[in-house]
Design a protein around this motif. Structure first.
Motif, PDB file in Angstrom:
ATOM      1  N   GLN B 122     -47.247 -23.355  49.651  1.00  0.00           N
ATOM      2  CA  GLN B 122     -47.245 -22.645  51.009  1.00  0.00           C
ATOM      3  C   GLN B 122     -47.998 -23.386  51.859  1.00  0.00           C
ATOM      4  O   GLN B 122     -47.823 -23.375  53.112  1.00  0.00           O
ATOM      5  CB  GLN B 122     -47.724 -21.390  50.656  1.00  0.00           C
ATOM      6  CG  GLN B 122     -46.971 -20.374  49.854  1.00  0.00           C
ATOM      7  CD  GLN B 122     -47.527 -18.950  49.697  1.00  0.00           C
ATOM      8  OE1 GLN B 122     -48.105 -18.667  50.820  1.00  0.00           O
ATOM      9  NE2 GLN B 122     -47.738 -18.414  48.693  1.00  0.00           N
ATOM     10  N   ASN B 168     -43.671 -20.199  54.933  1.00  0.00           N
ATOM     11  CA  ASN B 168     -44.172 -20.209  56.406  1.00  0.00           C
ATOM     12  C   ASN B 168     -44.070 -21.423  57.175  1.00  0.00           C
ATOM     13  O   ASN B 168     -43.406 -22.106  57.533  1.00  0.00           O
ATOM     14  CB  ASN B 168     -45.233 -19.165  56.715  1.00  0.00           C
ATOM     15  CG  ASN B 168     -45.050 -17.763  56.575  1.00  0.00           C
ATOM     16  OD1 ASN B 168     -44.259 -17.015  57.246  1.00  0.00           O
ATOM     17  ND2 ASN B 168     -45.254 -17.221  55.127  1.00  0.00           N
ATOM     18  N   GLU B 203     -49.927 -15.713  60.082  1.00  0.00           N
ATOM     19  CA  GLU B 203     -50.512 -16.427  59.191  1.00  0.00           C
ATOM     20  C   GLU B 203     -52.179 -16.860  59.804  1.00  0.00           C
ATOM     21  O   GLU B 203     -53.087 -16.634  59.196  1.00  0.00           O
ATOM     22  CB  GLU B 203     -50.114 -17.945  59.073  1.00  0.00           C
ATOM     23  CG  GLU B 203     -48.740 -17.854  58.051  1.00  0.00           C
ATOM     24  CD  GLU B 203     -48.736 -17.358  56.900  1.00  0.00           C
ATOM     25  OE1 GLU B 203     -49.989 -17.296  56.172  1.00  0.00           O
ATOM     26  OE2 GLU B 203     -47.903 -16.642  56.125  1.00  0.00           O
ATOM     27  N   ARG B 207     -52.995 -13.915  57.014  1.00  0.00           N
ATOM     28  CA  ARG B 207     -52.708 -14.346  55.517  1.00  0.00           C
ATOM     29  C   ARG B 207     -53.205 -15.736  55.458  1.00  0.00           C
ATOM     30  O   ARG B 207     -53.277 -16.201  54.250  1.00  0.00           O
ATOM     31  CB  ARG B 207     -51.125 -14.383  55.536  1.00  0.00           C
ATOM     32  CG  ARG B 207     -50.695 -14.542  54.034  1.00  0.00           C
ATOM     33  CD  ARG B 207     -49.396 -13.859  54.026  1.00  0.00           C
ATOM     34  NE  ARG B 207     -48.923 -14.626  52.625  1.00  0.00           N
ATOM     35  CZ  ARG B 207     -47.837 -15.503  52.346  1.00  0.00           C
ATOM     36  NH1 ARG B 207     -47.932 -16.276  53.389  1.00  0.00           N
ATOM     37  NH2 ARG B 207     -47.545 -15.706  51.348  1.00  0.00           N
ATOM     38  N   THR B 209     -52.127 -18.931  55.225  1.00  0.00           N
ATOM     39  CA  THR B 209     -51.333 -20.135  55.017  1.00  0.00           C
ATOM     40  C   THR B 209     -50.757 -21.023  56.050  1.00  0.00           C
ATOM     41  O   THR B 209     -49.716 -21.367  55.821  1.00  0.00           O
ATOM     42  CB  THR B 209     -50.301 -19.963  53.724  1.00  0.00           C
ATOM     43  OG1 THR B 209     -49.239 -18.952  54.283  1.00  0.00           O
ATOM     44  CG2 THR B 209     -50.911 -19.212  52.582  1.00  0.00           C
ATOM     45  N   TYR B 210     -51.378 -21.239  57.042  1.00  0.00           N
ATOM     46  CA  TYR B 210     -51.151 -22.124  58.103  1.00  0.00           C
ATOM     47  C   TYR B 210     -51.213 -23.640  57.630  1.00  0.00           C
ATOM     48  O   TYR B 210     -52.275 -23.838  57.178  1.00  0.00           O
ATOM     49  CB  TYR B 210     -52.099 -21.830  59.319  1.00  0.00           C
ATOM     50  CG  TYR B 210     -53.236 -21.551  59.144  1.00  0.00           C
ATOM     51  CD1 TYR B 210     -54.207 -22.524  58.669  1.00  0.00           C
ATOM     52  CD2 TYR B 210     -53.813 -20.161  59.066  1.00  0.00           C
ATOM     53  CE1 TYR B 210     -55.511 -22.284  58.496  1.00  0.00           C
ATOM     54  CE2 TYR B 210     -55.179 -20.070  58.969  1.00  0.00           C
ATOM     55  CZ  TYR B 210     -56.083 -21.068  58.659  1.00  0.00           C
ATOM     56  OH  TYR B 210     -57.439 -20.898  58.170  1.00  0.00           O
ATOM     57  N   HIS B 244     -48.678  -8.491  56.149  1.00  0.00           N
ATOM     58  CA  HIS B 244     -49.919  -8.872  55.936  1.00  0.00           C
ATOM     59  C   HIS B 244     -50.851  -8.566  56.716  1.00  0.00           C
ATOM     60  O   HIS B 244     -52.133  -8.417  56.426  1.00  0.00           O
ATOM     61  CB  HIS B 244     -49.878 -10.643  55.713  1.00  0.00           C
ATOM     62  CG  HIS B 244     -48.571 -10.957  55.245  1.00  0.00           C
ATOM     63  ND1 HIS B 244     -47.275 -11.021  55.906  1.00  0.00           N
ATOM     64  CD2 HIS B 244     -48.213 -11.073  53.887  1.00  0.00           C
ATOM     65  CE1 HIS B 244     -46.265 -11.281  55.040  1.00  0.00           C
ATOM     66  NE2 HIS B 244     -46.938 -11.596  53.836  1.00  0.00           N
TER      67      HIS B 244
END
Lengths: 131, 558
Positions: B122, B168, B203, B207, B209-210, B244
């Motif tokens: 991710q 993403n 993100e 969340r 996960t960038y 999220h």
């Protein structure tokens, strides 16, 4: 007590779920402690260095990804190597009961699982921290 | 909607009833709470009557299923035609193990796949990266290259199943890998159906996960919209996700407001990049959470549909009704699951799933009861899937469309949620749009505030969680938890090493160079990424090139 208890709240690894870490950080602050939050994606080295630099009494680790058995032992080992193992380490997140004995053996003082009240965390720190 | 004389009489009668009957009883016995509110702090009255929704206009505000503003559903027959897609989010360990789980779920009657990737995948790292240590295969399947993807979908005909991929920042790369597997199976792109989550804004909000900063991230997303509108007509190019945001602590109102706020930002960027709204908007899809307050959740879904339809028509000038339809996937709330008395979670999930179904969801994932403790086992995931099947086939709630439509309470709440959401959207607009509001930390702060408030309410016993702060048992029964073998990380790294030794390195280098050039310029990124994937350049290598060109996002600490 002379000075404020200082806590580093840390997110080791790649896990991005930090709702719990942030809620705990806020509750500890409201309870009069000084709190530093590391942000996401911290390596064990970064966490240990920050703890030493900030001269904290407690490190609170949060991990929900399942990587705790790899990351937590590294952090404990580094603390020992740097003679910083007087810092109390507590942990929270999704940590299956089977893993608790092993993590306690390496020196993690307490593991808080989902559903824990922030008051319990505050009380545990106040009763167990050496300042 | 009603005879106004009647409404007036009802209002007067209600006031009288409150002042006489109710007051007397409350004075003597009190009520359970001083004030009743929903999760969004909307006050809940003791009784709803036509008076609370007197100014509604049926044809304008509700209309008919399959027609603007789609309040009662996006399709004319909804679940009478077919049930929602039952899609369990799954993946762990290696591609081989996950492939087995998918085949198991399909045999059990699941109707679509939903791939969970591990965190290194991710975040665009190969399994042998330093930061991947301990994370490989943990929260999802580890995918380093097309070779893993070939194994993941081995024996699964991609023209027959639809696949949702929760990915993403590197969504373009995983989509290209999926396309390459399809090509090898002889399936043409126009037959591919499914979804990539591809929602980077949430993100940054919720969340984590960038990879890249917002501007290049949004460009990749626009490139995907453009490429898919020409090549993958049945593919949902984004799943704009409130899930999220809600899990991070948002209320129902905040979930809808920030999700639609993100949606507005994507639409604006795409229009600015020169796309016609009706070319890409029909392929936008949404993803919401289903929390515990059943009726508020139902109202939330209905409100979200109506707001989006109006926005698309009135603000963006969409002409195609499909551009105005808010189609959504729902997942039950992971954060509502308790580690204490975990079997109770089966009941929680049932109620949440029911809310999603009554709210008209297009697809649904039900959480497994053991997820507050670890990854689901085969047994717990089967029970979760059965929950959906029992609602679909035994409860009768899907035999008519929008069965709660017309409930005085649900309609009043739907209206109130819409009103509160519009206030947020106006505020975000004044801040210069969602990207700006996120940069300023506004959205994150609002969510954190709600999360903290909720936690305090739980600790003060103002919110009751069965088995956690009330109805506690002394000793908890231990349940079986799925363990991911730590050895698989070693095997995955070994496989990656072999791949790198066996592929044509010159082709990989040339393909990566082409990706770099596209990233530096303005050409669509998807074709060069597709070429790189096909010669087995790894996910980490492709993201590495993009990291060099685009840089990495640094979150501000608040």
């Amino acid at each position: 007590m002379g000075r404020k208890i200082k806590v580093l709240v840390a997110k080791p690894g790649l896990d991005g779920h930090d709702r719990g870490a942030k809620v705990v950080a806020r509750a500890l602050r409201d309870a009069g402690m000084e709190v530093v939050y590391t942000g996401l994606r911290q390596t064990p080295e970064q966490i240990v260095n920050a703890a030493i630099q900030e001269d904290v009494d407690v490190i609170g680790l949060s991990c929900l990804s399942g990587a705790h058995n790899t990351l937590f032992p590294k952090i404990m080992k580094l603390l020992k190597e740097k003679n910083a193992d007087d810092i109390m380490v507590i942990a929270g997140g999704i940590i299956p009961p089977d893993d608790h004995p092993g993590l306690k053996e390496i020196g993690i003082a307490k593991i808080f699982t989902p559903g824990t009240s922030t008051q319990d965390i505050i009380q545990f720190i106040k009763e167990n921290v050496k300042t | 909607m009603f005879d106004l004389d009647q409404v007036k009489k009802i209002s007067e009668k209600k006031e009288e009833w409150n002042q006489t009957k109710v007051k007397k009883v409350v004075e003597r016995f009190g009520e359970r709470k001083e004030k009743f509110t929903t999760s969004s702090d909307i006050e809940v009255k003791n009784l709803y009557t036509p008076a609370e929704i007197a100014d509604m206009n049926y044809l304008k505000d509700l209309g008919f299923p399959g027609e603007f503003p789609f309040t009662r559903g996006v399709y004319p027959t909804m679940h009478r035609g077919r049930t929602w897609t039952m899609r369990q989010y799954a993946g762990f360990g290696t591609a081989e193990e996950s492939n087995k789980r998918y085949k198991y779920l399909l045999e059990q009657g699941q109707t679509g796949l939903s791939v969970a990737f591990d965190l290194p995948t991710q975040i665009g790292y190969d399994s042998d990266h330093d930061l991947a240590q301990g994370e490989v295969g943990k929260v999802g399947v580890a995918i380093d290259s097309l070779a893993d993807m070939e194994v993941l979908f081995d024996g699964i005909p991609l023209d027959k199943v639809s696949t949702s991929m929760t990915i993403n920042a590197p969504a373009a790369i995983l989509l290209c890998m999926y396309m390459a597997v399809a090509e090898k199976q002889g399936v043409s792109f126009d037959k591919l159906s499914g979804t990539i989550q591809n929602d980077i804004l949430k993100e940054y909000i919720a969340r984590g996960t960038y990879i890249f900063p917002p501007t290049p991230s949004l460009r990749i997303i626009t490139d995907i919209f453009e490429f898919c509108s020409k090549n993958l007509p049945r593919w949902n190019t984004i799943s704009i996700s409130g899930y999220h945001i809600r899990e991070a602590g948002a209320t129902a109102v905040q979930e809808v407001a920030f999700t639609l706020g993100n949606g507005i930002e994507y639409v604006e960027r795409a229009i600015k990049a020169g796309l016609d709204v009706d070319d890409f908007a029909p392929r936008l899809s949404f993803f919401f959470n289903a929390q515990m307050n059943l009726l508020e959740e139902v109202a939330k879904f209905r409100a979200a549909r109506r707001i989006w339809a109006k926005l698309m028509k009135e603000r963006f000038g969409a002409k195609n009704p499909k551009s105005m339809m808010l189609r959504f996937h729902t997942q039950t709330a992971g954060s509502a699951l308790t580690a204490q008395q975990p079997m109770n979670n089966i009941i929680r999930v049932t109620l949440q799933a029911l809310a999603a179904v009554l709210g008209g969801t297009q697809s649904l994932h039900t959480n497994s009861f053991d997820e507050a403790l670890g990854l689901p086992t085969e047994e717990s995931v089967r029970i979760a899937l059965r929950t959906q099947q029992i609602i679909a086939h035994e409860s009768g709630v899907i035999d008519t469309i929008d069965p709660l439509g017309g409930s005085y309470y649900v309609e009043a709440l739907t209206n109130q949620i819409e009103e509160e959401v519009m206030k947020y959207l106006k505020k975000i607009e004044e801040m210069g749009g969602m990207a700006k509001a996120i940069e300023a930390g506004f959205v994150q702060n609002e969510i954190q505030e709600s999360a903290y408030k909720y936690q305090r309410a739980v600790e003060a016993q103002k919110e009751i969680i069965v088995g956690v702060n009330q109805f506690i048992v002394d000793s908890e029964e231990e349940i079986e938890i799925l363990k991911v073998d730590p050895e698989l990380e070693v095997r995955q790294i070994q496989k990656l090493k072999e791949l790198k030794n066996n592929r044509d390195q010159a082709k990989v280098d040339a393909a990566l160079k082409a990706v770099r050039e596209a990233a530096q310029g303005t050409d669509n990124l998807i074709p060069p990424i597709y070429e790189a994937v096909k010669v087995y350049a790894t996910l980490g290598e492709i993201c590495g090139v993009l990291r060099e060109v685009f840089g990495e996002y640094q979150a501000a600490l608040i």
